[in-house]
Design a protein around this motif. Structure first.
Motif, PDB file in Angstrom:
ATOM      1  N   THR A 237       5.613  -3.544  -2.352  1.00  0.00           N
ATOM      2  CA  THR A 237       5.735  -2.817  -1.084  1.00  0.00           C
ATOM      3  C   THR A 237       4.358  -2.580  -0.476  1.00  0.00           C
ATOM      4  O   THR A 237       3.440  -2.143  -1.165  1.00  0.00           O
ATOM      5  N   ARG A 238       4.212  -2.877   0.795  1.00  0.00           N
ATOM      6  CA  ARG A 238       2.914  -2.729   1.456  1.00  0.00           C
ATOM      7  C   ARG A 238       2.982  -1.705   2.596  1.00  0.00           C
ATOM      8  O   ARG A 238       4.056  -1.373   3.089  1.00  0.00           O
ATOM      9  N   ASP A 239       1.803  -1.241   2.974  1.00  0.00           N
ATOM     10  CA  ASP A 239       1.670  -0.240   4.049  1.00  0.00           C
ATOM     11  C   ASP A 239       2.605   0.946   3.823  1.00  0.00           C
ATOM     12  O   ASP A 239       3.362   1.370   4.691  1.00  0.00           O
ATOM     13  N   SER A 240       2.520   1.497   2.617  1.00  0.00           N
ATOM     14  CA  SER A 240       3.294   2.674   2.256  1.00  0.00           C
ATOM     15  C   SER A 240       2.400   3.900   2.382  1.00  0.00           C
ATOM     16  O   SER A 240       1.451   3.921   3.172  1.00  0.00           O
ATOM     17  N   GLY A 241       2.704   4.930   1.607  1.00  0.00           N
ATOM     18  CA  GLY A 241       1.887   6.134   1.556  1.00  0.00           C
ATOM     19  C   GLY A 241       1.776   6.589   0.119  1.00  0.00           C
ATOM     20  O   GLY A 241       2.421   6.030  -0.774  1.00  0.00           O
ATOM     21  N   HIS A 242       0.977   7.605  -0.140  1.00  0.00           N
ATOM     22  CA  HIS A 242       0.857   8.169  -1.484  1.00  0.00           C
ATOM     23  C   HIS A 242       2.257   8.542  -1.964  1.00  0.00           C
ATOM     24  O   HIS A 242       2.970   9.293  -1.316  1.00  0.00           O
ATOM     25  N   TYR A 243       2.679   8.009  -3.120  1.00  0.00           N
ATOM     26  CA  TYR A 243       4.072   8.186  -3.520  1.00  0.00           C
ATOM     27  C   TYR A 243       4.264   9.117  -4.696  1.00  0.00           C
ATOM     28  O   TYR A 243       5.348   9.195  -5.263  1.00  0.00           O
TER      29      TYR A 243
ATOM     30  N   PHE B 263     -10.873  -0.859 -16.375  1.00  0.00           N
ATOM     31  CA  PHE B 263     -11.268  -1.626 -15.204  1.00  0.00           C
ATOM     32  C   PHE B 263     -10.339  -2.830 -15.029  1.00  0.00           C
ATOM     33  O   PHE B 263      -9.818  -3.096 -13.939  1.00  0.00           O
ATOM     34  N   GLY B 264     -10.091  -3.561 -16.122  1.00  0.00           N
ATOM     35  CA  GLY B 264      -9.208  -4.725 -16.057  1.00  0.00           C
ATOM     36  C   GLY B 264      -7.780  -4.358 -15.704  1.00  0.00           C
ATOM     37  O   GLY B 264      -7.115  -5.053 -14.918  1.00  0.00           O
ATOM     38  N   LEU B 265      -7.287  -3.254 -16.282  1.00  0.00           N
ATOM     39  CA  LEU B 265      -5.928  -2.811 -15.959  1.00  0.00           C
ATOM     40  C   LEU B 265      -5.812  -2.452 -14.478  1.00  0.00           C
ATOM     41  O   LEU B 265      -4.788  -2.722 -13.840  1.00  0.00           O
ATOM     42  N   GLY B 266      -6.870  -1.849 -13.928  1.00  0.00           N
ATOM     43  CA  GLY B 266      -6.862  -1.513 -12.508  1.00  0.00           C
ATOM     44  C   GLY B 266      -6.738  -2.750 -11.640  1.00  0.00           C
ATOM     45  O   GLY B 266      -6.051  -2.745 -10.610  1.00  0.00           O
ATOM     46  N   ILE B 267      -7.391  -3.837 -12.035  1.00  0.00           N
ATOM     47  CA  ILE B 267      -7.295  -5.089 -11.288  1.00  0.00           C
ATOM     48  C   ILE B 267      -5.893  -5.682 -11.389  1.00  0.00           C
ATOM     49  O   ILE B 267      -5.344  -6.206 -10.404  1.00  0.00           O
ATOM     50  N   ILE B 268      -5.282  -5.601 -12.583  1.00  0.00           N
ATOM     51  CA  ILE B 268      -3.916  -6.104 -12.750  1.00  0.00           C
ATOM     52  C   ILE B 268      -2.955  -5.366 -11.811  1.00  0.00           C
ATOM     53  O   ILE B 268      -2.083  -5.973 -11.185  1.00  0.00           O
ATOM     54  N   VAL B 269      -3.117  -4.050 -11.702  1.00  0.00           N
ATOM     55  CA  VAL B 269      -2.298  -3.284 -10.763  1.00  0.00           C
ATOM     56  C   VAL B 269      -2.502  -3.803  -9.343  1.00  0.00           C
ATOM     57  O   VAL B 269      -1.541  -3.939  -8.573  1.00  0.00           O
ATOM     58  N   GLU B 270      -3.742  -4.126  -8.997  1.00  0.00           N
ATOM     59  CA  GLU B 270      -4.030  -4.643  -7.651  1.00  0.00           C
ATOM     60  C   GLU B 270      -3.241  -5.923  -7.388  1.00  0.00           C
ATOM     61  O   GLU B 270      -2.742  -6.148  -6.275  1.00  0.00           O
ATOM     62  N   VAL B 271      -3.119  -6.765  -8.409  1.00  0.00           N
ATOM     63  CA  VAL B 271      -2.358  -8.011  -8.252  1.00  0.00           C
ATOM     64  C   VAL B 271      -0.901  -7.716  -7.905  1.00  0.00           C
ATOM     65  O   VAL B 271      -0.337  -8.269  -6.951  1.00  0.00           O
ATOM     66  N   PHE B 272      -0.268  -6.835  -8.681  1.00  0.00           N
ATOM     67  CA  PHE B 272       1.157  -6.585  -8.502  1.00  0.00           C
ATOM     68  C   PHE B 272       1.469  -5.742  -7.271  1.00  0.00           C
ATOM     69  O   PHE B 272       2.634  -5.686  -6.847  1.00  0.00           O
ATOM     70  N   THR B 273       0.484  -5.093  -6.702  1.00  0.00           N
ATOM     71  CA  THR B 273       0.729  -4.265  -5.522  1.00  0.00           C
ATOM     72  C   THR B 273       0.242  -4.958  -4.244  1.00  0.00           C
ATOM     73  O   THR B 273       1.048  -5.460  -3.463  1.00  0.00           O
ATOM     74  N   SER B 274      -1.044  -5.041  -4.065  1.00  0.00           N
ATOM     75  CA  SER B 274      -1.564  -5.551  -2.787  1.00  0.00           C
ATOM     76  C   SER B 274      -1.625  -7.069  -2.700  1.00  0.00           C
ATOM     77  O   SER B 274      -1.355  -7.645  -1.645  1.00  0.00           O
ATOM     78  N   ILE B 275      -1.982  -7.744  -3.792  1.00  0.00           N
ATOM     79  CA  ILE B 275      -2.176  -9.188  -3.708  1.00  0.00           C
ATOM     80  C   ILE B 275      -0.834  -9.895  -3.488  1.00  0.00           C
ATOM     81  O   ILE B 275      -0.693 -10.737  -2.594  1.00  0.00           O
ATOM     82  N   LEU B 276       0.176  -9.573  -4.294  1.00  0.00           N
ATOM     83  CA  LEU B 276       1.471 -10.227  -4.139  1.00  0.00           C
ATOM     84  C   LEU B 276       2.163  -9.848  -2.836  1.00  0.00           C
ATOM     85  O   LEU B 276       2.913 -10.650  -2.264  1.00  0.00           O
TER      86      LEU B 276
ATOM     87  N   GLY C 160      -0.735  -7.126   1.094  1.00  0.00           N
ATOM     88  CA  GLY C 160      -1.077  -5.855   1.726  1.00  0.00           C
ATOM     89  C   GLY C 160      -2.552  -5.540   1.582  1.00  0.00           C
ATOM     90  O   GLY C 160      -3.391  -6.436   1.383  1.00  0.00           O
ATOM     91  N   ASN C 161      -2.883  -4.265   1.646  1.00  0.00           N
ATOM     92  CA  ASN C 161      -4.277  -3.828   1.641  1.00  0.00           C
ATOM     93  C   ASN C 161      -4.779  -3.605   0.215  1.00  0.00           C
ATOM     94  O   ASN C 161      -4.153  -2.899  -0.569  1.00  0.00           O
TER      95      ASN C 161
END
Length: 362
Positions: free
Chosen positions: A113-119, A246-259, A262-263
């Motif tokens: 999901t992209r362009d959401s808000g703090h959930y 740090f690596g886990l944070g990047i993995i989250v970025e993949v599943f949220t913004s990259i796929l 989004g931002n």
């Protein structure tokens, strides 16, 4: 000072506040339910403590009251949702329900999901799946907060990961930021004027910040150009494992913004109304691997074996979800905990919206 308040009364007050903003009765109920769920489980950093931040975003238009999420790409097992800057909790509930529906039909559902808000807390959405007999996962990116290993400026968000699976006597729930603590926990300590107890915040890459009176350093946590940030899980040194958080944070970025296209974290700012955070929601039916009841029973026995291990004298071995279950039982009976400053913020919001709050906080 922290005091106890009746959770049902505070939930009704939150419901009234969101109806006054212009959300529907159903939407207001969902938001109130989610925020009080958080406080009932002892996670004060993301419960009603967050009302003041959401109020600011609603007032400045970053959260758009009448927005409705839209599916922009879909398969049997996946979807991309454009949240259109609606309230994060409503987007999260919508997206996880979509993932759950797909998992029930096809064994697995993944929604980004992209362009959401703090959930709020990621664990709430993972638990939604677990309550349906499924395995649930959720994650979210955020504006820069984490110092990548050896960096002097924040670049990655707090980027939490949550996992929930049915078990006995209660659901196993793991929910954690990929930083040592979430931003909200720093805010709670500042409200209580307490020094930080460990290396949660660092400046210039590796200099710990503990003293709550170092107000400029804590204000700088919101400044993307400052040399202050949150430590990754593992601290600020590879010797203690900072590269893992740090690596886990990047993995989250993949599943949220990259796929979702989004931002990414560095594109998210609190005042830019044209960008919002991204989230992911996964539901998996254990039945695609075998007999669901046997799988859950085996997992439950495994967890109980951990609890029964020899413990350090004076200590109890908990598995994830134990403390939250105990907190829920306590707070449901004795009330949720709210500090004085947060209560003042809630009362101020209610007053501005012409809501009589006196009966709810007595």
């Amino acid at each position: 000072m922290i005091k106890r308040y009746d959770s049902d009364k505070i939930k009704q007050l939150v419901f009234n506040i969101y109806q006054a903003y212009g959300f529907s009765e159903t939407q207001s109920h969902k938001v109130a339910e989610m925020l009080i769920y958080t406080d009932l489980h002892g996670i004060e950093s993301h419960g009603v403590q967050r009302l003041v931040m959401y109020d600011h975003f609603i007032q400045n238009g970053k959260i758009r009251v009448h927005s409705q999420p839209e599916i922009v790409k879909e398969t049997d097992v996946s979807a991309v949702v454009d949240a259109k800057f609606g309230l994060g909790q409503l987007n999260g509930i919508y997206s996880m329900n979509l993932a759950i529906e797909k998992a029930k039909q096809h064994g697995i559902g993944i929604v980004t999901t992209r362009d959401s808000g703090h959930y709020g807390i990621a664990g709430y959405y993972a638990d939604m799946a677990a309550q349906q007999g499924l395995i649930g996962m959720s994650s979210c990116n955020s504006r820069p907060a984490m110092l990548p290993t050896h960096a002097t400026k924040a670049f990655v968000g707090t980027n939490p990961i949550a996992f929930a699976m049915p078990a006995k006597p209660h659901t196993f729930i793991f929910d954690a930021a990929t930083t040592t603590v979430p931003q909200g926990k720093i805010e709670v300590y500042n409200k209580l004027e307490k020094d930080l107890p460990a290396l949660w915040v660092a400046k210039n890459g590796n200099e710990p910040v503990y003293d709550h009176t170092q107000t400029e350093d804590f204000k700088a946590l919101r400044d993307p150009d400052a040399t202050v940030g949150l430590a990754p899980l593992g601290g600020v040194s590879e010797n203690t494992g900072s590269h893992k958080g740090f690596g886990l944070g990047i993995i989250v970025e993949v599943f949220t913004s990259i796929l979702s296209m989004g931002n990414i974290s560095t594109e998210i700012t609190p005042e830019d109304l044209s960008v919002g955070p991204c989230q992911s929601f996964t539901a998996i039916d254990p039945a695609i691997f075998g007999d669901k009841e046997q799988i859950i029973n085996r997992f439950s026995r495994y967890l109980q074996d951990i609890r029964e291990l020899p413990a350090i004298p004076g200590k109890t071995i908990y598995v994830h979800g134990d403390k939250e279950a105990a907190a829920y039982a306590d707070r449901k009976k004795n009330g949720i905990e709210i500090d004085d400053r947060t209560l003042e913020e809630i009362e101020s919001i209610a007053s501005r919206l012409n809501i009589d709050y006196t009966n709810y906080v007595a």
